[in-house]
Design a protein around this motif. Structure first.
Motif, mmCIF file in Angstrom:
data_model
loop_
_atom_site.group_PDB
_atom_site.id
_atom_site.type_symbol
_atom_site.label_atom_id
_atom_site.label_comp_id
_atom_site.label_asym_id
_atom_site.label_seq_id
_atom_site.Cartn_x
_atom_site.Cartn_y
_atom_site.Cartn_z
ATOM 1 N N HIS A 131 0.974 -1.177 0.047
ATOM 2 C CA HIS A 131 0.119 0.045 0.009
ATOM 3 C C HIS A 131 0.952 1.179 0.000
ATOM 4 O O HIS A 131 0.598 1.998 -0.830
ATOM 5 N N HIS A 140 3.854 7.557 5.142
ATOM 6 C CA HIS A 140 3.019 8.044 5.691
ATOM 7 C C HIS A 140 2.184 7.170 6.890
ATOM 8 O O HIS A 140 1.722 7.654 7.852
ATOM 9 N N ASP A 141 2.337 5.720 6.767
ATOM 10 C CA ASP A 141 1.545 4.790 7.501
ATOM 11 C C ASP A 141 2.668 4.101 8.448
ATOM 12 O O ASP A 141 2.512 3.208 8.983
ATOM 13 N N ASP A 184 -3.472 8.595 -0.889
ATOM 14 C CA ASP A 184 -3.713 7.183 0.065
ATOM 15 C C ASP A 184 -5.138 6.924 -0.098
ATOM 16 O O ASP A 184 -5.167 5.283 -0.175
HETATM 17 FE FE FE2 Z 1 -2.332 4.751 4.183
#
Ligand code: FE2
Ligand code: FE2
Length: 189
Positions: A22, A51-52, A128
């Protein structure tokens, strides 16, 4: 200073394979949107891949990290602890990679949205939700909107996610509502 390859390696080591895939998808989509909307490509890719970074910490780990590092946990985050992965991710990137305020903010705002979002933050938020591994009914339409106008696309995603949360009886973060109202008013001008 941060280096994209090093950060990508860290992400690969820290996250599950599924979430790493992802993250790569978000990096690619952030690159695409940055090119389209004249944003710094290297910065967009770097924020996209990482980002995650805090997403897979347990509930306890998130609360403990926030506590130890003086991260303010609001009333909604106390209940929906998962939301904290955005603030924690930004904090990790500040400490570990020396991210700029702008880059930290793009990570901080990628889950709830925020009226202070700039173009980079909007690109990350949209990337995202539109990366190549996502699957939902109107994805093709959301991608079309992303090609057309960042604010229109953002508003569409916010409406979708607010509606979904309401239908499921889940909390809606006030920052999400404030951003939706601001976009609605700006787009009507
Ligand atoms: Fe994400
Ligand atoms: Fe996230």
């Amino acid at each position: 200073m941060y280096n994209l390859e090093d950060i990508q390696n860290d992400v690969k080591n820290i996250l599950s394979e599924k979430r790493y895939i992802h993250s790569v998808g978000v990096m690619k989509q952030a690159e695409y949107l940055a090119r389209k909307y004249n944003e710094d490509i290297q910065i967009a890719k770097t924020v996209g891949i990482v980002h995650d970074i805090a997403k897979e910490m347990s509930r306890e780990e998130k609360l403990e990290y926030a506590n130890k590092n003086n991260i303010y946990v609001d009333d909604i985050e106390k209940v929906s602890v998962g939301l904290l992965h955005a603030k924690i991710g930004a904090d990790i990137c500040k400490r570990k990679y020396n991210f700029t305020e702008q880059m930290q903010d793009a990570i901080k705002y990628h889950t709830t949205g925020n009226i202070r979002m700039d173009k980079l933050a909007k690109i990350i938020y949209i990337a995202d939700k539109t990366e190549e591994n996502r699957k939902y009914d109107d994805l093709a339409y959301v991608r079309e909107l992303a090609d057309k106008d960042l604010n229109e696309c953002l508003l569409y995603i916010l409406n979708y996610s607010i509606t979904e949360n309401v239908e499921k009886g889940k909390l809606v973060h006030p920052d999400t509502i404030l951003l939706r109202n601001k976009l609605l008013m700006d787009l009507e001008k």
